[in-house]
Design a protein around this motif. Structure first.
Motif, PDB file in Angstrom:
ATOM      1  N   ILE A  52       1.502 -18.531  24.966  1.00 40.02           N
ATOM      2  CA  ILE A  52       0.421 -18.022  25.808  1.00 40.02           C
ATOM      3  C   ILE A  52       0.544 -16.513  25.993  1.00 40.02           C
ATOM      4  O   ILE A  52      -0.445 -15.765  25.882  1.00 40.02           O
ATOM      5  N   GLN A  67      -2.707 -15.395  24.033  1.00 42.33           N
ATOM      6  CA  GLN A  67      -3.858 -15.711  24.873  1.00 42.33           C
ATOM      7  C   GLN A  67      -4.939 -14.628  24.814  1.00 42.33           C
ATOM      8  O   GLN A  67      -6.123 -14.913  24.605  1.00 42.33           O
ATOM      9  N   THR A  89      -8.702 -15.156  23.245  1.00 43.64           N
ATOM     10  CA  THR A  89      -9.863 -15.011  24.130  1.00 43.64           C
ATOM     11  C   THR A  89     -10.803 -13.927  23.626  1.00 43.64           C
ATOM     12  O   THR A  89     -12.035 -14.096  23.638  1.00 43.64           O
ATOM     13  N   THR A 137      -0.855 -26.079  23.393  1.00 47.19           N
ATOM     14  CA  THR A 137      -0.941 -24.704  23.894  1.00 47.19           C
ATOM     15  C   THR A 137      -2.150 -23.978  23.313  1.00 47.19           C
ATOM     16  O   THR A 137      -2.861 -23.262  24.032  1.00 47.19           O
ATOM     17  N   CYS A 138      -2.403 -24.166  22.031  1.00 42.36           N
ATOM     18  CA  CYS A 138      -3.591 -23.539  21.425  1.00 42.36           C
ATOM     19  C   CYS A 138      -4.875 -24.099  22.038  1.00 42.36           C
ATOM     20  O   CYS A 138      -5.828 -23.354  22.303  1.00 42.36           O
ATOM     21  N   GLU A 153      -5.144 -25.275  25.040  1.00 45.28           N
ATOM     22  CA  GLU A 153      -5.190 -24.714  26.395  1.00 45.28           C
ATOM     23  C   GLU A 153      -5.762 -23.298  26.391  1.00 45.28           C
ATOM     24  O   GLU A 153      -6.577 -22.935  27.253  1.00 45.28           O
ATOM     25  N   MET A 154      -5.366 -22.488  25.419  1.00 49.72           N
ATOM     26  CA  MET A 154      -5.836 -21.102  25.351  1.00 49.72           C
ATOM     27  C   MET A 154      -7.319 -21.016  25.013  1.00 49.72           C
ATOM     28  O   MET A 154      -7.985 -20.037  25.346  1.00 49.72           O
ATOM     29  N   PRO A 160      -9.958 -20.580  29.609  1.00 47.06           N
ATOM     30  CA  PRO A 160     -10.768 -19.377  29.882  1.00 47.06           C
ATOM     31  C   PRO A 160     -12.266 -19.631  29.751  1.00 47.06           C
ATOM     32  O   PRO A 160     -13.068 -19.118  30.546  1.00 47.06           O
TER      33      PRO A 160
END
Length: 272
Positions: A129, A133, A137, A184-185, A187-188, A192
């Protein structure tokens, strides 16, 4: 000729002087001379100007009414999109929280993964992250938010599928490393865009309330997901729970694609 009533000034001179005074503004250019034609046209022109002003006022009123109607229609579309998204977000959050609550229990109890190793997986999550991140984003911020969130949930689905397949202790550590990376990917991508989507569809004066409702929906999912997941894991150890989570993520991703298509042309609220 004869003297005037005032005495001493001829009547003809009086008339000449009055005419000169009347014509002085015309001579010096202060006003145009009034001709018989101009006098006749003044009335019709005044009426035409009044008619034009009335027509312009009616047109402006009609335009304002149409704009107000369009805004009401947009507000209804945004409200429907928000309601649908709350249901999706709550369900997705219930499945997402399984990796934080139930997966460590499964990894330690069924797959023999040590507590220290699981701690390293959490560290992997945080490091990824921090490193990626902002880049991710920035790369997706102009994309359709529903599509981006759907992509994130597809990564969660892939992670749960990996956990479902890797039920042998010998495969546990590499499989969980792959699963945590995919989680994790996802989540990123998801989180957002989740907040940004709610900001886009919420009225500017109630944006905080809408974000609070999103947190409440996520809280319901967080409250229900782990106990239901734990019950399923106790009743049917192994793959069933993770296959069920995979199905939930796929269903939510499909719903987000539909929602993204429905809101793709929906302008964000002012100041979003």
């Amino acid at each position: 000729g004869r003297p005037s009533a005032g005495g001493g000034v001829p009547v003809g001179a009086d008339l000449a002087r009055e005419r000169a005074v009347d014509e002085l503004p015309v001579v010096v250019g202060l006003e145009p001379p009034m001709t018989p034609t101009a006098g006749r046209e003044a009335g019709p022109r005044t009426g035409a100007a009044a008619g034009a002003a009335a027509a312009a006022g009616a047109g402006a009123a009609a335009g304002a009414g149409a704009a107000a109607g369009d805004e009401v229609s947009l507000a209804r579309r945004r409200a429907r999109a928000f309601g649908a998204f709350l249901a999706i977000a709550g369900m997705a959050q219930g499945a997402i929280f399984l990796w934080v609550s139930v997966l460590p229990v499964h990894a330690a109890g069924d797959l023999g993964v040590s507590t220290g190793t699981w701690g390293l997986f959490f560290s992997l999550n945080g490091i990824l992250i921090v490193l990626f991140q902002l880049r991710i984003t920035s790369a997706v911020e102009r994309r359709t938010k529903g599509y981006v969130m759907a992509g994130g949930l597809l990564l969660y689905a892939a992670a749960m599928a990996v956990v479902a397949v890797a039920q042998e202790p010998s495969l546990a550590v590499p499989a969980l490393a792959v699963a945590v990376t995919a989680i994790t990917c996802g989540e990123m991508l998801f989180y957002p865009m989740e907040a940004a989507f709610v900001s886009d569809v919420s009225p500017t004066d109630r944006r905080g309330r809408y974000q609070g409702l999103l947190l409440a929906a996520a809280g319901i999912g967080t409250a229900l997901g782990p106990p239901i997941g734990g019950w399923i894991l106790d009743a049917a150890p192994g793959a069933p729970l993770w296959l069920g989570a995979t199905a939930i993520f796929l269903a939510c991703a499909a719903a987000l694609v539909i929602l993204g298509r429905a809101t793709r042309d929906l302008p964000a609220t002012e100041g979003a």
